[in-house]
Design a protein around this motif. Structure first.
Motif, PDB file in Angstrom:
ATOM      1  N   TYR A 142     -30.891  22.165 -26.670  1.00  0.00           N
ATOM      2  CA  TYR A 142     -31.981  21.180 -26.611  1.00  0.00           C
ATOM      3  C   TYR A 142     -31.634  20.034 -25.536  1.00  0.00           C
ATOM      4  N   GLN A 143     -30.379  19.796 -25.628  1.00  0.00           N
ATOM      5  CA  GLN A 143     -29.784  18.496 -24.926  1.00  0.00           C
ATOM      6  C   GLN A 143     -29.863  19.066 -23.272  1.00  0.00           C
ATOM      7  N   LEU A 144     -29.856  20.299 -23.005  1.00  0.00           N
ATOM      8  CA  LEU A 144     -29.911  20.857 -21.653  1.00  0.00           C
ATOM      9  C   LEU A 144     -31.451  20.484 -20.919  1.00  0.00           C
ATOM     10  N   ARG A 163     -28.708   6.359 -13.602  1.00  0.00           N
ATOM     11  CA  ARG A 163     -30.055   6.438 -13.750  1.00  0.00           C
ATOM     12  C   ARG A 163     -30.533   5.964 -15.195  1.00  0.00           C
ATOM     13  N   ASN A 164     -31.568   5.402 -15.286  1.00  0.00           N
ATOM     14  CA  ASN A 164     -32.290   4.687 -16.350  1.00  0.00           C
ATOM     15  C   ASN A 164     -31.552   3.508 -17.027  1.00  0.00           C
ATOM     16  N   LEU A 165     -30.985   2.756 -15.867  1.00  0.00           N
ATOM     17  CA  LEU A 165     -30.146   1.831 -16.648  1.00  0.00           C
ATOM     18  C   LEU A 165     -30.813   0.725 -17.052  1.00  0.00           C
ATOM     19  N   VAL A 166     -31.916   0.581 -16.859  1.00  0.00           N
ATOM     20  CA  VAL A 166     -32.944  -0.409 -17.587  1.00  0.00           C
ATOM     21  C   VAL A 166     -32.898  -0.237 -18.970  1.00  0.00           C
ATOM     22  N   PHE A 167     -32.656   0.989 -19.608  1.00  0.00           N
ATOM     23  CA  PHE A 167     -32.763   1.576 -21.028  1.00  0.00           C
ATOM     24  C   PHE A 167     -31.442   1.418 -21.635  1.00  0.00           C
ATOM     25  N   THR A 168     -30.484   1.325 -20.859  1.00  0.00           N
ATOM     26  CA  THR A 168     -29.219   1.875 -21.627  1.00  0.00           C
ATOM     27  C   THR A 168     -27.948   0.514 -21.711  1.00  0.00           C
ATOM     28  N   TYR A 169     -28.607  -0.440 -21.533  1.00  0.00           N
ATOM     29  CA  TYR A 169     -27.797  -1.902 -21.685  1.00  0.00           C
ATOM     30  C   TYR A 169     -27.300  -1.807 -23.171  1.00  0.00           C
ATOM     31  N   PRO A 170     -26.194  -2.464 -23.627  1.00  0.00           N
ATOM     32  CA  PRO A 170     -25.164  -3.016 -22.708  1.00  0.00           C
ATOM     33  C   PRO A 170     -24.500  -1.891 -21.865  1.00  0.00           C
ATOM     34  N   TYR A 171     -23.668  -2.602 -20.880  1.00  0.00           N
ATOM     35  CA  TYR A 171     -23.109  -1.769 -19.748  1.00  0.00           C
ATOM     36  C   TYR A 171     -21.452  -1.374 -20.165  1.00  0.00           C
ATOM     37  N   MET A 172     -20.835  -0.512 -19.596  1.00  0.00           N
ATOM     38  CA  MET A 172     -19.616  -0.004 -19.439  1.00  0.00           C
ATOM     39  C   MET A 172     -18.957   0.597 -20.752  1.00  0.00           C
ATOM     40  N   ALA A 228     -22.124   4.269 -26.820  1.00  0.00           N
ATOM     41  CA  ALA A 228     -22.870   5.647 -26.921  1.00  0.00           C
ATOM     42  C   ALA A 228     -23.386   6.057 -25.718  1.00  0.00           C
ATOM     43  N   PRO A 229     -22.834   6.769 -24.787  1.00  0.00           N
ATOM     44  CA  PRO A 229     -23.540   6.992 -23.474  1.00  0.00           C
ATOM     45  C   PRO A 229     -24.887   7.663 -23.619  1.00  0.00           C
ATOM     46  N   ALA A 230     -25.543   7.311 -22.543  1.00  0.00           N
ATOM     47  CA  ALA A 230     -27.020   7.943 -22.362  1.00  0.00           C
ATOM     48  C   ALA A 230     -26.718   9.459 -22.307  1.00  0.00           C
ATOM     49  N   LEU A 231     -27.774  10.113 -22.704  1.00  0.00           N
ATOM     50  CA  LEU A 231     -27.821  11.594 -22.580  1.00  0.00           C
ATOM     51  C   LEU A 231     -28.812  12.345 -21.596  1.00  0.00           C
ATOM     52  N   PHE A 232     -28.470  12.662 -20.503  1.00  0.00           N
ATOM     53  CA  PHE A 232     -29.380  13.275 -19.532  1.00  0.00           C
ATOM     54  C   PHE A 232     -28.614  13.965 -18.566  1.00  0.00           C
ATOM     55  N   ASN A 233     -29.348  14.991 -18.027  1.00  0.00           N
ATOM     56  CA  ASN A 233     -28.668  15.798 -16.807  1.00  0.00           C
ATOM     57  C   ASN A 233     -27.198  16.224 -17.237  1.00  0.00           C
ATOM     58  N   LEU A 234     -27.181  16.682 -18.422  1.00  0.00           N
ATOM     59  CA  LEU A 234     -25.681  17.147 -18.908  1.00  0.00           C
ATOM     60  C   LEU A 234     -25.520  18.388 -18.061  1.00  0.00           C
TER      61      LEU A 234
END
Lengths: 335, 224
Positions: free
Chosen positions: A177-179, A262-271, A100-106
């Motif tokens: 909301y997401q925006l 951005r915010n990759l500390v919070f979004t593991y695991p990656y790829m 599930a990808p992180a949601l920001f700056n959409l």
């Protein structure tokens, strides 16, 4: 002279309308970000619609058995990603195909999902709502459920002047909301705005980043949102061909959308399939396997050369992309 | 005064000679020249067929008189549905000469990237893919004795707006001036062109969808 006055008036008018569409109308525009891509003129920001969208985002009624909400896999405390979960989870304990990808700056993204299968933020929720391994429902079923809830009818009455429920009203509220999920207040952001300074190590890492990573993970959004081959071996269980599924073009096989860093500390695991648990593994992949899979013609422009010290410095820089203010912003949560 | 009356009289005659103004374009769904009824059997070249569902979009509806455009419909799209007779009549008012009807089967790329739309383009209409953005331009579901799928079912959901797999198709028909233009969709013409032993499950953009989209054009004709 008259032509000159006319052209001045024309330019001024053009500038004003540009400000109206791209500037004033989007209240979350960071000064150091480019012009957003989202067509705000079709869905002008409205605080009531944001509130409705927030309520919908956290509402498990969007799933077939009322168990999964958008926030189940896009948790606000993890930069709206699903931390610690390789693949997304859905109703009846089902497991999806992708992380599930992180949601920001959409507002700055032109396409959505790892393969860009979705071409507009407004229609994105249709995919998880309908996917059997995610929410397992349908937009028609969601409309029926939302119609039966007086609170939503009242809120829509307040926002739109009538309480009827439609797919457009649901999807546009979710988009609104997401925006509002704009992440632009990390240490990196404060440094580029002249409010803070990088440490010596972060500065070294930043230089390495610009040389090796910025081509795809372009600042300040830290993605150019293109589709790239990153040298990952195909997972035979998932057999995910990436962008190829959408375009059916041979050159798009195994290409995935470049995610923001951005915010990759919070979004593991990656790829795209969450195969790497730590940032160290990711960098190790790019400094190693990634280069060996490049064609000889690509080597000069794309090879990523990072010795172990460089790798540590690069990570120090990447950590400056954490935006705690965004991640812990109470305005993103239901009151 | 007399001259005025004569002119008026001549004008009235002219008005009567002039054929009636156009009021609609009517679509008839046929198989072997008969109107198709859902669930009924049709035998085409030894294959027994049943048509269960047919829905498709018509866009860019235009009238021409000797190559010059005389009318363009304001509607973004029409959704025609075999199970809803009223959807098969497209109201189109026009006074004047015309001899050609032109329309497009399917939704153009601009509307395909315009987010959530309402009316017949609402994603609740069952003509919008959720896993990949884009409209289904033409949907035909049925059963064929030749079809090896479960319960002999075939599903043709034809869509795709990205090149080279775009599936919108333009149709031009010579028409006579009348109050109603009648257009036939001869399903047997379509079925004859497609091998149902192989092509029975087309539900995403790609080569097979493009092939069927090419074939769609041939089943539209003016009524006899």
């Amino acid at each position: 002279m008259r032509t000159f006055i006319y052209s001045c008036a024309f330019i001024a008018l053009g500038f004003m309308s540009f400000r109206w569409i791209c500037g004033n109308i989007f209240p979350y525009q960071p000064s150091h970000f480019p012009v957003p891509f989202y067509p705000f003129q079709d869905n002008p920001p409205d605080s009531l619609m944001v509130e409705i969208g927030k309520r919908l985002f956290f509402d498990p009624k969007l799933s077939a058995n009322n168990s999964i909400s958008c926030a189940s896999c896009h948790s606000p405390f993890n930069a709206f990603a699903h931390t610690d979960h390789e693949l997304s989870h859905g109703i009846h304990d089902s497991i999806g195909n992708r992380n599930a990808p992180a949601l920001f700056n959409l507002a700055w993204q032109q396409s959505f999902m790892w393969d860009g299968a979705i071409n507009h933020l407004d229609v994105q929720p249709l995919a998880p709502i309908s996917h059997a391994a995610e929410m397992g429902s349908s937009i028609n079923e969601v409309i029926q459920k939302i119609e039966a809830i007086t609170l939503y009818r009242n809120l829509y009455f307040e926002a739109c002047g009538d309480s009827s429920i439609s797919s457009a009203k649901i999807l546009k509220a979710l988009a609104q909301y997401q925006l509002t999920l704009v992440s632009a207040n990390s240490k990196y952001d404060r440094v580029v705005q002249g409010q803070e300074k990088f440490s010596v190590q972060e500065e070294k890492g930043y230089k390495l980043f610009l040389k090796n990573c910025n081509r795809c993970h372009t600042e300040p959004l830290f993605s150019n949102f293109s589709f790239e081959k990153n040298g990952l071996a195909l997972d035979p269980d998932l057999n995910d061909q990436g962008r190829y599924r959408v375009t059916l073009l041979e050159e798009d096989r195994m290409k995935f959308k470049v995610p923001s860093l951005r915010n990759l500390v919070f979004t593991y695991p990656y790829m795209h399939d969450g195969r790497f648990a730590t940032l160290k593994e990711v960098i190790h992949h790019y400094a190693g396997d990634f280069n060996t899979k490049l064609d000889s013609s690509e080597k000069a422009s794309k090879a990523i050369i990072l010795n172990p010290n460089d790798q540590v410095d690069l990570i120090a820089f990447l950590l400056t992309l954490s935006d705690k203010e965004f991640v812990f912003d109470p305005k993103h949560l239901l009151k | 005064m007399l001259r005025f009356v004569i002119i008026l009289f001549l004008l009235m005659i002219d008005e009567n000679l002039h054929s009636q103004d156009l009021s609609s374009v009517d679509f008839r769904i046929t198989c072997q020249s008969e109107d198709v009824l859902p669930g009924q059997n049709y035998v085409i070249e030894g294959d027994t067929l049943i048509f269960d569902k047919l829905k498709f979009y018509i866009t860019h509806l235009e009238l021409f008189d000797n190559d010059s455009l005389v009318l363009r419909s304001d509607e973004k799209a029409y959704l025609l549905d075999m199970s809803d007779a009223s959807s098969l009549r497209i109201p189109l008012q026009f006074e004047g000469k015309f001899n050609l009807l032109r329309f497009t089967i399917g939704i153009d790329s601009l509307l395909n990237v315009s987010g959530v739309l309402d009316g017949v383009l609402d994603p609740t209409k069952g003509m919008y893919w959720t896993w990949q953005s884009g409209y289904i331009n033409f949907k035909l579901e049925g059963r064929s004795s030749n079809c090896p799928a479960r319960r002999h079912k075939f599903n043709w959901h034809i869509g795709g707006y990205l090149t080279p797999y775009q599936t919108q198709r333009e149709v031009s028909l010579d028409v006579k001036e009348d109050s109603n233009i009648c257009v036939v969709l001869a399903l047997d013409e379509l079925v004859r062109r497609i091998d149902l032993t192989n092509t029975y499950q087309v539900m995403s953009p790609g080569e097979p969808a493009v092939k069927i989209a090419d074939d769609l054009v041939h089943m539209f004709k003016t009524c006899r």
